[in-house]
Design a protein around this motif. Structure first.
Motif, short mmCIF file in Angstrom:
data_model
loop_
_atom_site.label_atom_id
_atom_site.label_comp_id
_atom_site.label_asym_id
_atom_site.label_seq_id
_atom_site.Cartn_x
_atom_site.Cartn_y
_atom_site.Cartn_z
N HIS A 22 15.61 33.34 43.59
CA HIS A 22 16.88 32.64 43.77
C HIS A 22 18.03 33.51 43.26
CE1 HIS A 22 14.80 28.46 43.96
NE2 HIS A 22 14.88 29.02 45.14
N HIS A 25 19.27 34.03 39.79
CA HIS A 25 18.40 34.76 38.84
C HIS A 25 18.31 36.26 39.13
CE1 HIS A 25 16.74 31.32 36.53
NE2 HIS A 25 17.30 30.70 37.56
N HIS A 60 7.76 26.17 41.01
CA HIS A 60 9.21 26.06 41.19
C HIS A 60 9.46 26.05 42.70
CE1 HIS A 60 13.44 26.45 40.72
NE2 HIS A 60 13.52 27.73 41.02
N ASP A 88 12.72 29.31 35.95
CA ASP A 88 12.86 27.94 36.46
C ASP A 88 11.46 27.38 36.64
OD1 ASP A 88 15.55 28.26 36.46
OD2 ASP A 88 15.81 28.28 38.65
N HIS A 113 13.30 21.61 39.80
CA HIS A 113 13.29 21.77 38.34
C HIS A 113 12.63 20.58 37.66
CE1 HIS A 113 16.15 25.11 38.80
NE2 HIS A 113 16.63 24.39 39.79
ZN LIG Z 1 15.44 28.79 40.86
#
Ligand SMILES: [Zn+2]
Length: 424
Positions: free
Chosen positions: A67, A70, A140, A162, A375
């Motif tokens: 993602h 990140h 995740h 995450d 999450h």
């Molecule tokens: Zn994420």
């Protein structure tokens, strides 16, 4: 050991954690703030400058998952810093850059894939200077996401990245190391008490929806990289005898993942021979993949027959079509076809797509929401902390770090500010 959370102590997204010993410095994630695009240019420049500064003397950067919040600042690092990521994360970062026309991004050439043991179960530790880093696969919404255990100077730190417990691999948190000195734990969902639906329930909801409006075309707005979700939609389509239409981008992503995870179905490699997928060719995307994608996948995509577009209008109840708002121009060709548009993505994204949402309203199409968070909910965070049983707990990736004190009254908690050094 010293820990510095550069960003993420009071913010969801843009995560970056520095861990250093006297000899070695590593970064965990180097994410783009979620609201980066809407920030003034001067601030954007400042964010990029900071990333370069943090990465400048780093010996390595470890990315927990693909993602952008990140890893999105990796293009701003200097060229010779070593970057480590799992095979899935590396593949997805590559696809993301290619689809945005940046397949030649320098940092892609510096990624080392984290290797697993002979049974393909556990990750091999990586030694950087006097720091030992071991990845652990976690559940995740990003495929092949991981947490990192960092060991040095007799101390152990676990960074969750995450994480959640309600996806298809939710049980994996049991494998996380226990009794660490410090746990950096994400708290995206701390602001709500709501329990999250699991991905199996999501599949049931899709089946129910496809059966309820059996004669209607179902568009599903879903991230093309949320593999677990695509698999749920695929399963529901299979059970309801519908064909699942995916475009070039999604077909490419699925095949890229299928290569190292054969249980993930792809239009190029049907799972157990099931005839579920139909292919919708987006020529502009194919051109981008031709330029910088995997030539073998591109060749096979070129040879893949495309869906019979007239049949979608004639027999709408036979199809589920994975779409994104950028595909509205194609959807408009079926304006008169009775349809349902399912949102299977965080609701907050709807307000960023006014033209798309207006079109759904104008057509009078139903717009159910079938989604669950990527999450952990509060109960899951508590279960993770019970399992890991850390000496010190530090919240990250949250807007309300102070909630940790209420959730974990018996734990030692520290809520630092961004860039505040902490000795362990
Ligand atoms: Zn994420």
């Amino acid at each position: 050991m010293q820990i510095v959370i550069h960003r993420g102590t009071h913010e969801i997204g843009g995560s970056c954690v520095e861990i250093r010993t006297r000899q070695t410095k590593i970064l965990l994630d180097l994410g783009l703030p979620l609201d980066f695009d809407s920030r003034p240019q001067e601030q954007q420049k400042q964010i990029r400058r900071e990333a370069l500064e943090w990465a400048q003397d780093a010996d390595a950067i470890f990315i927990s998952h693909f993602h952008a919040d990140h890893h999105g600042l990796l293009p701003d690092t200097h060229q010779d810093v070593a970057i480590y990521a799992t095979a899935g994360t590396a593949a997805m970062m590559h696809v993301t850059e290619v689809i945005h026309g940046r397949g030649d991004a320098d940092y892609l050439r510096h990624i080392s894939v984290l290797s697993k043991d002979a049974d393909d179960r556990k990750f091999e530790p990586v030694i950087v200077g006097d720091i030992c880093i071991t990845p652990y696969t976690v559940d995740h919404a990003a495929y092949d996401a991981c947490a990192f255990l960092i060991e040095a100077e007799g101390r152990r730190i676990l960074y969750s990245g995450d994480i959640r417990r309600h996806g298809v691999k939710g049980f994996l948190y049991h494998n996380l190391p226990r009794k660490v000195d410090c746990l950096l734990l994400e708290g995206t969902n701390l602001a709500t008490e709501k329990a999250c639906m699991n991905e199996a329930e999501i599949c049931e909801r899709f089946k129910e929806q496809f059966r309820t409006d059996a004669d209607k075309l179902h568009y599903v707005w879903c991230s093309g990289q949320n593999i677990d979700r695509i698999v749920q939609i695929y399963k529901a389509a299979l059970v309801c005898s519908r064909k699942l239409i995916v475009d070039t981008y999604v077909a490419y992503v699925l095949e890229a993942v299928h290569r190292f995870k054969p249980s993930i179905p792809s239009p190029l490699s049907p799972f157990e021979g099931h005839d579920v997928f139909r292919y919708f060719c987006q020529h502009a995307q194919l051109k981008r993949f031709e330029k910088a994608g995997d030539p073998e996948i591109v060749q096979r995509l070129k040879a893949l027959p495309t869906v019979d577009k007239n049949d979608i209008g004639r027999n709408p109840g036979r199809y589920v079509w994975m779409i994104r708002p950028t595909m509205l121009c194609f959807m408009k060709k079926y304006n008169r076809v009775p349809s349902v548009v399912v949102t299977s993505i965080w609701e907050g994204y709807e307000k960023d797509e006014p033209e798309f949402m207006d079109w759904i309203r104008e057509r009078g199409f139903a717009n159910p929401h079938i989604h669950t968070s990527g999450h952990a909910d509060v109960k899951s965070l508590q279960a993770i902390v019970r399992h890991v049983d850390p000496g010190l707990l530090i919240p990250i990736h949250t807007t309300v770090p102070e909630r940790f004190a209420t959730l974990f009254p018996d734990r030692t908690i520290r809520c630092p500010q961004d860039n505040e050094p902490m000795e362990l």
